[in-house]
Design an enzyme around this catalytic site. Structure first.
Site, PDB file in Angstrom:
ATOM      1  CG  HIS A   1      -1.692  -1.205   1.430  1.00  0.00           C
ATOM      2  ND1 HIS A   1      -2.661  -1.618   0.549  1.00  0.00           N
ATOM      3  CD2 HIS A   1      -1.652  -2.144   2.404  1.00  0.00           C
ATOM      4  CE1 HIS A   1      -3.184  -2.753   0.979  1.00  0.00           C
ATOM      5  NE2 HIS A   1      -2.593  -3.096   2.107  1.00  0.00           N
TER       6      HIS A   1
ATOM      7  CD  GLU B   1      -2.805  -3.756   5.694  1.00  0.00           C
ATOM      8  OE1 GLU B   1      -3.711  -3.126   5.133  1.00  0.00           O
ATOM      9  OE2 GLU B   1      -2.422  -4.866   5.300  1.00  0.00           O
TER      10      GLU B   1
ATOM     11  CG  HIS C   1       0.989  -6.772   3.413  1.00  0.00           C
ATOM     12  ND1 HIS C   1       1.299  -5.538   2.884  1.00  0.00           N
ATOM     13  CD2 HIS C   1      -0.357  -6.803   3.457  1.00  0.00           C
ATOM     14  CE1 HIS C   1       0.195  -4.867   2.634  1.00  0.00           C
ATOM     15  NE2 HIS C   1      -0.836  -5.612   2.960  1.00  0.00           N
TER      16      HIS C   1
ATOM     17  NE  ARG D   1      -4.651  -8.288  -7.049  1.00  0.00           N
ATOM     18  CZ  ARG D   1      -5.649  -7.720  -7.738  1.00  0.00           C
ATOM     19  NH1 ARG D   1      -5.549  -7.520  -9.030  1.00  0.00           N
ATOM     20  NH2 ARG D   1      -6.751  -7.343  -7.135  1.00  0.00           N
TER      21      ARG D   1
HETATM   22 ZN    ZN Z   1      -2.873  -4.917   3.064  1.00  0.00          ZN
END
Ligand code: ZN
Length: 296
Positions: free
Chosen positions: A78, A96, A153, A173
């Site tokens: 991200h 996150e 991740h 992605r």
């Molecule tokens: Zn994520």
């Protein structure tokens, strides 16, 4: 007051997500109780900022979801706030964290990369040297991982996690194991944007939680970051607590009991997502219960 939320379920090709506490336009939580019943969290954020301690900000800052991975998820990264603002229409970046609710006995996931510099990174990506590039770590139930923006991740099959994140839905992605959908198509990748935002070297920060023993409760503080603080309350019995925060978001991960606010008793149980608003100064938790608590 206490506000209970109706989770929004999103089916995915790899499993599913329950957006437990969300004010994101892609899936708004709806209030289930009290005088704001039927309103969305986003509406309350707009119209009743006093419930959130009057804090400023255009968007509600957090998003909390449970992710149920039946298959390996694509490997992703991200952007941070600055990159997302420029390249994603003013979206927030996404930092996150994951609390592992359940996983296989030999569970693992992808967390970080092995490249030492940008040239190595680009080379390994261009040559498709994924086994060399991606860092695998083993996990067990109750583990906590902090995933700052820019960290590569991916969850693997058989993992159930509670994710606490910035209120953003922007994902790049990087690799999808060359899988094809039912029509024989590969999923879209975002190689160039991924290369732009991947942080080198990767964080390899083992979280050392801060554990505090109180009467009838163990409080574990996993992370205190610029975006959120996340703690676990493990209650056995009855405990008096205070709220010194603009608001507290809670996700019940085990057991059940009662949350008492000035004599008003609310049953709570595993799977519940709720918020204590700014006007709740003190409350009592009672039962045999484990709760993940997040606040800004
Ligand atoms: Zn994520």
């Amino acid at each position: 007051m206490i506000l209970f939320f109706e989770p929004v379920y999103k089916e995915k090709i790899w499993g599913g997500e329950y957006w437990g506490i969300s004010a994101h336009p892609n899936g708004q939580s709806i209030i289930k109780n009290g005088k704001y019943k039927g309103k969305t969290l986003g509406e309350l954020w707009e119209e009743h900022r006093e419930l959130f301690g009057g804090i400023t900000g255009e968007k509600f800052p957090l998003l909390i979801k449970t992710i149920d991975a039946n298959k390996d998820l694509s490997v992703q990264v991200h952007p941070g706030d600055e990159y997302a603002k420029v390249h994603e229409n003013g979206e927030l970046g996404k930092t996150e964290c994951w609390y592992i609710l359940d996983c296989k006995a030999d569970g693992d996931l992808i967390y970080g990369i092995n490249a030492n510099n940008k040239r190595e990174l680009d080379e390994m990506i261009d040559r498709g040297q994924w086994d060399k590039l991606l860092r695998n770590i083993s996990i067990k139930k109750g583990d906590f991982l902090y995933i700052p923006s820019g960290t590569v991740h991916a969850l693997k099959a058989g993992t159930l996690v509670l994710e606490i994140q910035q209120n953003s839905d922007t994902t790049y992605r990087l690799y999808d194991y060359n899988r094809r959908d039912e029509n024989g198509n590969l999923r879209e990748l975002h190689i160039e944007k991924s290369k732009d935002v991947i942080e080198i070297p990767s964080v390899n920060k083992k979280i050392t939680p801060e554990v505090t023993e109180l009467d009838n409760m163990t409080r574990t503080r996993f992370i205190e970051s610029p975006y959120f603080t996340v703690e676990r309350y493990e209650v056995k019995g009855k405990v008096n607590l205070k709220n010194n925060h603009p608001f507290m978001l809670m996700s019940v991960t085990e057991g059940g009991g009662v949350l008492d606010i000035d004599g008003e008793r609310h049953p709570i149980t595993k799977g519940d997502y709720f918020m204590l608003s700014s006007d709740v100064n003190k409350f009592i938790l009672e039962g045999n219960i484990s709760i993940i608590v997040s606040y800004v």
